[in-house]
Design a protein around this motif. Structure first.
Motif, PDB file in Angstrom:
ATOM      1  N   GLN A   1     -14.407  30.176   6.588  1.00 34.65           N
ATOM      2  CA  GLN A   1     -14.501  29.210   5.477  1.00 34.65           C
ATOM      3  C   GLN A   1     -13.158  28.523   5.209  1.00 34.65           C
ATOM      4  N   ILE A   2     -12.512  28.187   6.293  1.00 35.72           N
ATOM      5  CA  ILE A   2     -11.268  27.402   6.196  1.00 35.72           C
ATOM      6  C   ILE A   2     -11.639  25.949   6.494  1.00 35.72           C
ATOM      7  N   GLU A   3     -11.424  25.078   5.512  1.00 41.84           N
ATOM      8  CA  GLU A   3     -11.871  23.698   5.677  1.00 41.84           C
ATOM      9  C   GLU A   3     -10.975  22.891   6.585  1.00 41.84           C
ATOM     10  N   ARG A   4      -9.682  23.215   6.522  1.00 43.55           N
ATOM     11  CA  ARG A   4      -8.738  22.308   7.148  1.00 43.55           C
ATOM     12  C   ARG A   4      -7.543  23.069   7.717  1.00 43.55           C
ATOM     13  N   VAL A   5      -7.140  22.674   8.912  1.00 45.78           N
ATOM     14  CA  VAL A   5      -5.883  23.141   9.494  1.00 45.78           C
ATOM     15  C   VAL A   5      -4.842  22.065   9.210  1.00 45.78           C
ATOM     16  N   GLU A   6      -3.801  22.431   8.482  1.00 44.88           N
ATOM     17  CA  GLU A   6      -2.797  21.406   8.167  1.00 44.88           C
ATOM     18  C   GLU A   6      -1.987  21.031   9.394  1.00 44.88           C
ATOM     19  N   THR A   7      -1.587  22.046  10.167  1.00 42.47           N
ATOM     20  CA  THR A   7      -0.821  21.787  11.391  1.00 42.47           C
ATOM     21  C   THR A   7      -1.335  22.678  12.510  1.00 42.47           C
ATOM     22  N   PHE A   8      -1.611  22.077  13.638  1.00 40.98           N
ATOM     23  CA  PHE A   8      -1.962  22.833  14.850  1.00 40.98           C
ATOM     24  C   PHE A   8      -0.723  22.797  15.715  1.00 40.98           C
ATOM     25  N   VAL A   9      -0.134  23.969  15.967  1.00 39.06           N
ATOM     26  CA  VAL A   9       1.032  24.059  16.849  1.00 39.06           C
ATOM     27  C   VAL A   9       0.566  24.676  18.166  1.00 39.06           C
ATOM     28  N   GLY A  10       0.561  23.880  19.225  1.00 37.49           N
ATOM     29  CA  GLY A  10       0.123  24.385  20.522  1.00 37.49           C
ATOM     30  C   GLY A  10       1.200  24.190  21.559  1.00 37.49           C
ATOM     31  N   ALA A  11       1.344  25.182  22.434  1.00 36.40           N
ATOM     32  CA  ALA A  11       2.322  25.079  23.527  1.00 36.40           C
ATOM     33  C   ALA A  11       1.594  25.346  24.841  1.00 36.40           C
ATOM     34  N   SER A  12       1.916  24.578  25.884  1.00 34.12           N
ATOM     35  CA  SER A  12       1.297  24.747  27.196  1.00 34.12           C
ATOM     36  C   SER A  12      -0.228  24.544  27.081  1.00 34.12           C
ATOM     37  N   TYR A  13      -1.023  25.503  27.518  1.00 32.85           N
ATOM     38  CA  TYR A  13      -2.485  25.384  27.381  1.00 32.85           C
ATOM     39  C   TYR A  13      -2.860  25.173  25.905  1.00 32.85           C
ATOM     40  N   GLY A  14      -2.109  25.782  25.008  1.00 29.96           N
ATOM     41  CA  GLY A  14      -2.362  25.622  23.582  1.00 29.96           C
ATOM     42  C   GLY A  14      -2.206  24.176  23.118  1.00 29.96           C
ATOM     43  N   ALA A  15      -1.280  23.438  23.728  1.00 32.37           N
ATOM     44  CA  ALA A  15      -1.115  22.023  23.399  1.00 32.37           C
ATOM     45  C   ALA A  15      -2.307  21.222  23.918  1.00 32.37           C
ATOM     46  N   MET A  16      -2.786  21.597  25.103  1.00 29.98           N
ATOM     47  CA  MET A  16      -3.965  20.922  25.661  1.00 29.98           C
ATOM     48  C   MET A  16      -5.170  21.118  24.741  1.00 29.98           C
ATOM     49  N   VAL A  17      -5.370  22.356  24.312  1.00 28.31           N
ATOM     50  CA  VAL A  17      -6.497  22.652  23.433  1.00 28.31           C
ATOM     51  C   VAL A  17      -6.290  21.980  22.066  1.00 28.31           C
ATOM     52  N   GLY A  18      -5.047  21.912  21.619  1.00 30.90           N
ATOM     53  CA  GLY A  18      -4.746  21.211  20.369  1.00 30.90           C
ATOM     54  C   GLY A  18      -5.157  19.747  20.441  1.00 30.90           C
TER      55      GLY A  18
END
Lengths: 346, 346
Positions: A138-155
């Motif tokens: 029940q989290i409506e919003r992610v304020e910041t998505f910090v992704g690195a490598s594959y995480g940046a791709m998914v971001g």
């Protein structure tokens, strides 16, 4: 700051600093959980998967989602509940750039990381699993998505597909596509695993694949400074980096199955985001020495993004692994972007 | 000039050109031979080895020694006696940069290339075998040693150890040392062979090793222009370069044994020349995009050489393989250096 170094020179000042600046982790609530998800996958039909997450920090604080490379996981930093070191200990923690006293830090294990999903996994599937995780919590919003490598791709996938739930993205050393040369490199790593599997020695193949991957994560400059000349040992040539690489391979197989490695490695190659469909603020962090994600691809990404876009180019002998090694530079960028976000929210 | 292309546009002019500019190869004498050599090897004691050479052009002409990469051999160009295409057909032949009507072209199979010498082979051993070959053929002096890749490394060894018998050296994409990062890359190729050998499938391991090597010979820029997006085929991800790489691997195992590959791959890593001990003219050719022999190492080499030294830096998407692919640029350099040598001799 390294405690070891400080302790050698000024032990008393060091202890004081530790007391003053590092609050007890007891104060930070941390929970782990998992839930079953029926996920409509891009290439594999509808599958039942398990989503495993970790959540650090008080409810009500702005949410930061943190995602690393394919070998990263939900445990980004130590807490009282889960005291073992996390994979991004340097950036996440009280007083660190991503501070769980100011943000609620959410992370998860990649779909497929447990080796229980032997099918084609698209980065799209990861982004959709994250959206489902937010629903579940029940989290409506992610304020910041910090992704690195594959995480940046998914971001980037998350920004494209679920942008309404996202404030901003920080994409470090990962872009909208997989470079064909890097894909070739990964395809050969997967063939090493296949060669090992032929003789029922999965671990041997995965260890070799990991060593090949490590080469792509680092730079010739680092190896030149770090490793000496080859030696002739027992009628064979043994090069300077060989023991280090073998150690990397061994460590990796202890915690990664062949299936998990193969499916997540493949997933990187499937990355295909249309940056023109992303209109939210994105900070792209690229490393000039990155041999896996060439700087030109970061340029192509920022040229096409539609929202407020910023490009930070670092120089680092650690190449693709700079996000794990250049603590100061990465912290500076994270502090800036997270502070801006907090100001905007205020 | 491509005959195919020309034939499409002006077929008659093409035929005329062919008759005018390409003399019949019957005129060029070509001999192959071999002899047994008792060689004092650097790491392996004294061994009986077979030296296999090919000699193209009339006796009395100035001698050019030609040496390529570890997969090259004594047959550099077609002749009436040996009409199959050679490995450097583009550069060697009547009217080509290395013209057997003006030079006597000598070449040999690397010591160990037949797979019959399963021991540590130093580049020094190759240089000494070349010196012995000259003795055997009663050739007093090599006017120009043209070496590319491993051939350039051995050329530098020959210049250091047998400089009195050498006029000048052209060293293309090979320097005085092996870079530690490139050595690591090769060590992992050798581990792929070892993994294949564990299941008695030598060819499989060698094929994978070759594919890994090909990645180091080429550049991301070439792969980006050449290969498309990955596809999902039968529940697996198949990347754009995969078929091409598999073909390269397959072709290689048809003519290379695991022992030959392992021992010559190791040999590259043992390269250690002191350029300050070389006082003869050297033309160093480097490729900015070479990922195996970084440009900085070519700079370090020319800074230390003691004789008349020239550095030519090429730009090429073919990276390390530019000596095989950039026919025009390489020909221009070879023509210049060989013409200067002929003028000096006149």
């Amino acid at each position: 700051m390294s405690l070891t170094t400080a302790a050698t020179t000024v032990p008393i000042a060091c202890n004081t600093a530790a007391i003053t600046f590092v609050p007890s982790p007891v104060a930070i609530p941390a929970v782990r959980g998992e839930f079953a998800l029926r996920l409509a996958m891009r290439h594999a039909g509808t599958r039942d998967v398990t989503v495993r997450y970790e959540l650090l920090g008080e409810a009500g604080l702005p949410v930061v989602f943190v995602a690393g490379g394919i070998s990263a996981h939900r445990h980004v930093a130590a807490s009282a509940a889960f005291p073992e070191a996390g994979w991004w200990q340097e950036q996440v923690g009280p007083g660190r750039a991503i501070d769980p006293e100011q943000h609620r830090v959410l992370s998860f294990d990649w779909i497929g990381a447990a080796g229980d999903l032997d099918t084609v996994i698209d980065p799209v599937d990861q982004a959709d699993a994250i959206a489902a995780l937010l629903e579940a919590l029940q989290i409506e919003r992610v304020e910041t998505f910090v992704g690195a490598s594959y995480g940046a791709m998914v971001g980037l996938q998350f920004a494209e597909r679920h942008g309404a739930r996202l404030g901003q993205l920080v994409a470090i050393s990962g872009v909208h596509r997989a470079h064909p040369f890097s894909s070739a490199w990964r395809a050969l790593q997967r063939q090493a695993v296949a060669l090992g599997a032929l003789q029922c020695d999965e671990a041997h193949g995965v260890a070799l694949a990991r060593q090949l991957a490590v080469l792509s994560y680092r730079s010739p400059e680092e190896f030149d400074a770090r490793f000496g000349a080859p030696q002739v040992v027992d009628g064979r040539v043994r090069v300077g980096a060989e023991a280090y690489l073998a150690h990397c391979g061994q460590k990796y197989v202890e915690r990664t199955s062949a299936t998990a490695f193969l499916r997540l490695s493949e997933s990187i190659d499937l990355q295909a985001v249309d940056p023109r469909r992303i209109a939210l603020p994105v900070t792209v962090v690229a490393v000039a020495e990155d041999r896996l994600v060439p700087l030109q691809d970061a340029h192509a990404l920022v040229e096409q993004l539609r929202g407020e876009t910023r490009l930070c180019v670092l120089r680092s002998v650690y190449g693709h692994d700079a996000f794990l090694k250049e603590e100061g530079e990465i912290a500076r960028i994270l502090r800036t972007t997270l502070a801006e976000q907090l100001e905007q929210a205020a």
